[in-house]
Write an enzyme that holds these catalytic residues in place. Structure first.
Site, PDB file in Angstrom:
ATOM      1  N   PRO A 156       0.830  -1.160  -0.090  1.00 24.33           N
ATOM      2  CA  PRO A 156       0.093  -0.045  -0.179  1.00 24.33           C
ATOM      3  C   PRO A 156       0.694   1.259   0.049  1.00 24.33           C
ATOM      4  O   PRO A 156       1.872   1.170   0.799  1.00 24.33           O
ATOM      5  CB  PRO A 156      -0.647  -0.060   1.275  1.00 24.33           C
ATOM      6  CG  PRO A 156       0.128  -0.894   2.270  1.00 24.33           C
ATOM      7  CD  PRO A 156       0.708  -1.875   1.259  1.00 24.33           C
ATOM      8  N   MET A 157       0.487   2.290  -0.782  1.00 28.86           N
ATOM      9  CA  MET A 157       1.487   3.513  -0.990  1.00 28.86           C
ATOM     10  C   MET A 157       0.317   4.574  -1.124  1.00 28.86           C
ATOM     11  O   MET A 157      -0.256   4.662  -2.140  1.00 28.86           O
ATOM     12  CB  MET A 157       2.529   3.359  -1.799  1.00 28.86           C
ATOM     13  CG  MET A 157       3.694   2.399  -1.685  1.00 28.86           C
ATOM     14  SD  MET A 157       5.021   2.472  -3.024  1.00 28.86           S
ATOM     15  CE  MET A 157       4.236   1.561  -4.260  1.00 28.86           C
ATOM     16  N   GLN A 195      -6.591  -1.116   4.087  1.00 27.76           N
ATOM     17  CA  GLN A 195      -5.814  -0.810   5.291  1.00 27.76           C
ATOM     18  C   GLN A 195      -6.284   0.170   6.104  1.00 27.76           C
ATOM     19  O   GLN A 195      -6.610   1.575   5.290  1.00 27.76           O
ATOM     20  CB  GLN A 195      -4.530  -0.476   4.831  1.00 27.76           C
ATOM     21  CG  GLN A 195      -3.383  -0.252   6.115  1.00 27.76           C
ATOM     22  CD  GLN A 195      -2.150  -0.085   5.502  1.00 27.76           C
ATOM     23  OE1 GLN A 195      -1.839   1.019   5.004  1.00 27.76           O
ATOM     24  NE2 GLN A 195      -1.102  -0.644   5.891  1.00 27.76           N
ATOM     25  N   CYS A 212       3.637   3.373   9.341  1.00 24.61           N
ATOM     26  CA  CYS A 212       3.675   4.625   8.789  1.00 24.61           C
ATOM     27  C   CYS A 212       4.519   5.693   9.694  1.00 24.61           C
ATOM     28  O   CYS A 212       3.969   5.652  10.877  1.00 24.61           O
ATOM     29  CB  CYS A 212       2.153   5.368   8.384  1.00 24.61           C
ATOM     30  SG  CYS A 212       2.737   6.707   7.529  1.00 24.61           S
ATOM     31  N   ASN A 257       9.418  -7.172   3.673  1.00 22.35           N
ATOM     32  CA  ASN A 257       9.250  -5.934   2.654  1.00 22.35           C
ATOM     33  C   ASN A 257      10.393  -5.119   3.141  1.00 22.35           C
ATOM     34  O   ASN A 257      10.877  -4.912   4.060  1.00 22.35           O
ATOM     35  CB  ASN A 257       7.696  -5.363   3.337  1.00 22.35           C
ATOM     36  CG  ASN A 257       7.767  -3.668   2.659  1.00 22.35           C
ATOM     37  OD1 ASN A 257       7.466  -2.811   3.465  1.00 22.35           O
ATOM     38  ND2 ASN A 257       7.944  -3.558   1.390  1.00 22.35           N
ATOM     39  N   GLY A 258      10.658  -4.373   1.975  1.00 17.28           N
ATOM     40  CA  GLY A 258      11.734  -3.234   1.874  1.00 17.28           C
ATOM     41  C   GLY A 258      12.856  -3.621   0.904  1.00 17.28           C
ATOM     42  O   GLY A 258      13.925  -4.541   0.841  1.00 17.28           O
TER      43      GLY A 258
END
Ligand SMILES: Cc1cc2nc3c(=O)[nH]c(=O)nc-3n(C[C@H](O)[C@H](O)[C@H](O)COP(=O)(O)O)c2cc1C
Length: 347
Positions: A16-17, A75, A105, A205-206
């Protein structure tokens, strides 16, 4: 990857962004393929609640997903357990496959309300939120977090364990801490530790941007799936390439013509989505600033002219001009980017 009763395949997820992965961008990635799960941008629990399930305006746009976008995760973020539970009920009523809680976040806007990654410094509140949300819905619940709050508090394994015990059915861990923001020295040890400690699937993730970084994430952490964020803007085919590798299919190259078709198609879709030309242009510039990193001479030959564009036709002409040169370059015309080569410093 199995999340409660939901089977997710391929184990390659689109992150999600906010301001990026709206319906338009997710359609682009889904059309290209190789994505096992998409997720909305984060939605403020209080905003969802205030609209009372009748979503309007920006929240409605952020919450929108296609009927055939399955599985889809929605989300939410917030700090009040009751408010989060109510928002999760709305998410379930919207028809989402999964509900995801944002605990990663780092933005001031989110953390100042003690939501997002601020929860990593308050495990009791984070646990209470998961407990309340779990009781409120019957669809699978997942949580997305960072490896910790800062270098002295890398507590993802503990938080993830608590989430699992409260009924979360998968967690995503981004290897950076909140204090790292989007920098920091790659360290996936906390993802590996979380995998070792939990029964439920863990998503790594990352900086997963291609086949080799995905393979490294799987090998070094034992994660059940990888999640791709900025890499999907840099290369919208990244997820399909990773999936092809997982499924043992041969590597494939994306031609300049195909990249041009997809980029212009995206611009066209943005024009239809935004009422104002400037809105579409601003979003296009944002995505393009990543996209240019993934194509030859993109920074110099495409990024600069695109950023200077004041109107859509101007941006479109720059895209067409760039790809014309790229096609010539790929066909062996070494003079196509000659002026850039001339400027490059000698070794
Ligand atoms: C522009 C932008 C917006 C983001 N918005 C969200 C968001 O709404 N929810 C969320 O959980 N993470 C958000 N993130 C974090 C990403 O989901 C992901 O965890 C992070 O970018 C690391 O993955 P990557 O290295 O593949 O980009 C955002 C990241 C970026 C760059």
């Amino acid at each position: 990857m199995q999340v409660g009763p939901v089977q997710i395949w391929p184990p390659v997820l689109l992150a999600p962004m906010e301001g990026v992965t709206d319906l338009t961008f997710r359609r682009l990635v889904r059309q290209i393929g190789g994505v096992g799960l998409t997720c909305t941008e984060f939605l403020p629990a209080e905003g969802l609640r205030q609209n009372g399930g009748q979503q309007r305006g920006r929240i409605a746009e952020m919450a929108a997903f296609d009927d055939d976008e399955r599985p889809i995760s929605v989300q939410i973020y917030g700090k009040r357990p009751e408010g989060m539970a109510e928002a999760a009920r709305i998410v379930e009523a919207m028809g989402a496959t999964l509900c995801d809680i944002n605990m990663g976040c780092p933005s001031k806007k989110v953390c100042s309300h003690s939501g997002g990654s601020a929860l990593m410094a308050d495990l009791d509140l984070a646990t209470e939120i998961v407990r309340h949300v779990r009781r409120a819905i019957s669809i699978p619940l997942t949580v997305k977090m960072r490896s910790g709050f800062d270098a002295t508090c890398r507590n993802a394994p503990e938080l993830a364990y608590r989430c699992q015990e409260e009924g979360a059915q998968a967690v995503t861990v981004h290897w950076r801490t909140r204090a790292d923001l989007y920098r920091g020295q790659r360290a996936v040890d906390k993802i590996a530790e979380t995998v070792a400690r939990l029964r439920i699937p863990v998503v790594g993730n990352g900086d997963v941007i291609d086949v080799s970084s995905a393979a490294a994430m799987f090998a070094e952490t034992g994660c059940a799936a990888v999640m791709v964020g900025r890499g999907a803007m840099r290369d919208p085919w990244a997820l399909r390439k990773i999936t092809a590798a997982i499924e043992g299919q041969p590597e494939f190259e994306v031609t300049a013509a195909e990249k041009e078709r997809v980029l212009l198609g995206y611009l066209d879709a943005l024009l239809r989505r935004f009422d104002r030309e400037q809105g579409a242009l601003g979003r296009f510039k944002k995505i393009s600033s990543y996209f240019v990193q993934g194509v030859p001479y993109g920074e110099e030959a495409l990024r600069t002219p695109l950023l200077r564009s004041e109107r859509i036709p101007e941006a479109e002409a720059h895209v067409r001009g760039y790809f014309q040169r790229l096609r010539a370059f790929e066909a062996g015309d070494t003079s196509a980017f000659a002026e850039l080569l001339a400027e490059a410093p000698a070794d």
